[in-house]
Design a protein around this motif. Structure first.
Motif, PDB file in Angstrom:
ATOM      1  N   PHE A   1       0.828  -1.216   0.000  1.00  0.00           N
ATOM      2  CA  PHE A   1       0.000   0.000   0.000  1.00  0.00           C
ATOM      3  C   PHE A   1       0.862   1.265   0.000  1.00  0.00           C
ATOM      4  N   ALA A   2       2.022   1.208   0.594  1.00  0.00           N
ATOM      5  CA  ALA A   2       2.852   2.409   0.702  1.00  0.00           C
ATOM      6  C   ALA A   2       3.689   2.669  -0.542  1.00  0.00           C
ATOM      7  N   TRP A   3       4.257   1.632  -1.157  1.00  0.00           N
ATOM      8  CA  TRP A   3       5.266   1.856  -2.192  1.00  0.00           C
ATOM      9  C   TRP A   3       4.973   1.228  -3.543  1.00  0.00           C
TER      10      TRP A   3
ATOM     11  N   PHE B   1      -7.270   0.184   0.313  1.00  0.00           N
ATOM     12  CA  PHE B   1      -6.738   0.646   1.590  1.00  0.00           C
ATOM     13  C   PHE B   1      -7.834   1.264   2.454  1.00  0.00           C
ATOM     14  N   VAL B   2      -8.731   2.015   1.839  1.00  0.00           N
ATOM     15  CA  VAL B   2      -9.859   2.586   2.591  1.00  0.00           C
ATOM     16  C   VAL B   2     -10.757   1.470   3.112  1.00  0.00           C
ATOM     17  N   ALA B   3     -10.952   0.413   2.316  1.00  0.00           N
ATOM     18  CA  ALA B   3     -11.769  -0.717   2.773  1.00  0.00           C
ATOM     19  C   ALA B   3     -11.123  -1.422   3.961  1.00  0.00           C
TER      20      ALA B   3
ATOM     21  N   PHE C   1      -0.840  -0.192  -7.939  1.00  0.00           N
ATOM     22  CA  PHE C   1      -1.669  -1.209  -8.573  1.00  0.00           C
ATOM     23  C   PHE C   1      -3.096  -0.678  -8.624  1.00  0.00           C
ATOM     24  N   PRO C   2      -3.910  -1.175  -9.544  1.00  0.00           N
ATOM     25  CA  PRO C   2      -5.270  -0.659  -9.696  1.00  0.00           C
ATOM     26  C   PRO C   2      -6.110  -0.910  -8.437  1.00  0.00           C
ATOM     27  N   GLY C   3      -6.817   0.128  -8.001  1.00  0.00           N
ATOM     28  CA  GLY C   3      -7.692   0.018  -6.834  1.00  0.00           C
ATOM     29  C   GLY C   3      -6.966   0.057  -5.507  1.00  0.00           C
ATOM     30  N   ARG C   4      -5.716   0.491  -5.498  1.00  0.00           N
ATOM     31  CA  ARG C   4      -4.924   0.491  -4.269  1.00  0.00           C
ATOM     32  C   ARG C   4      -5.564   1.363  -3.196  1.00  0.00           C
ATOM     33  N   ASP C   5      -5.934   2.592  -3.554  1.00  0.00           N
ATOM     34  CA  ASP C   5      -6.501   3.509  -2.557  1.00  0.00           C
ATOM     35  C   ASP C   5      -7.855   3.033  -2.058  1.00  0.00           C
TER      36      ASP C   5
END
Length: 194
Positions: free
Chosen positions: A7-9, A19-21, A12-16
């Motif tokens: 998540f930090a580095w 992460f919110v999920a 990829f598609p849908g990462r944010d």
């Protein structure tokens, strides 16, 4: 730590959204999910009591271990993501320019730098699991395995409470937490400073 690093580095598609999920999963309290988890563990297709060979209603030790692991993941990912994302980008980019893969960057650079955050989370998780009463009462009901909070509860009666045994169990239950804190105190303070 692997998910926090991704998540930090990594892009990829849908990462944010993902992460919110993951972060939103912290909103659900563990007490709300106890009965559905108990049903899931006891009824097929999982049938963990048969796998574990336990005499407990909720499947015994494996079910409580699995539940604590599942509910620890969102907080662990969130805390470690915040710590890992504070690592200077120059260090990561220098390793990538030298030809390091994401796995090499993670194991050789990020993981050693993240040990204070991992130790801090380990202390929080240990204290939470050690003091957990509700999960142990639900999952270990009728089992030969009992946690100290549940054992302490058994000494409290409607008419008579065995205060000498209650205080003895409370003192005994404090010893491992204090020993673990003394052992990991340096890492714990480094995690706060980081």
């Amino acid at each position: 730590t692997l998910a926090a690093y991704a998540f930090a580095w990594m892009q990829f598609p849908g990462r944010d959204t993902l992460f919110v999920a993951v972060f939103a999963m912290q909103i659900v309290p563990i007490q709300v999910t106890m009965i559905p988890l108990l049903t899931l563990y006891v009824d097929p297709p999982f049938g963990l009591p048969q796998l574990a060979g336990s005499d407990a209603i909720g499947g015994g030790f494996y079910t409580i271990w699995l539940s604590h692991s599942i509910f620890a993941l969102p907080l662990a990912i969130f805390l470690l993501h915040n710590f890992i994302s504070e690592i200077p980008a120059d260090v990561i980019e220098a390793a990538r320019v030298d030809g390091a893969t994401h796995g090499q960057v993670f194991f050789r650079i990020v993981l050693p730098l993240a040990t204070p955050a991992i130790a801090s989370f380990a202390i929080f998780q240990f204290i939470w699991v050690w003091n957990d009463f509700f999960s142990a009462l639900i999952f270990l009901n009728g089992s030969k395995y009992q946690t100290l909070p549940v054992m302490t509860y058994n000494f409290v009666g409607a008419l008579v409470s065995q205060w000498n045994l209650i205080f003895a169990v409370v003192i005994i239950s404090m010893i491992p937490i204090l020993a673990f804190y003394v052992f990991a105190q340096k890492r714990f303070i480094q995690g706060y400073a980081g």
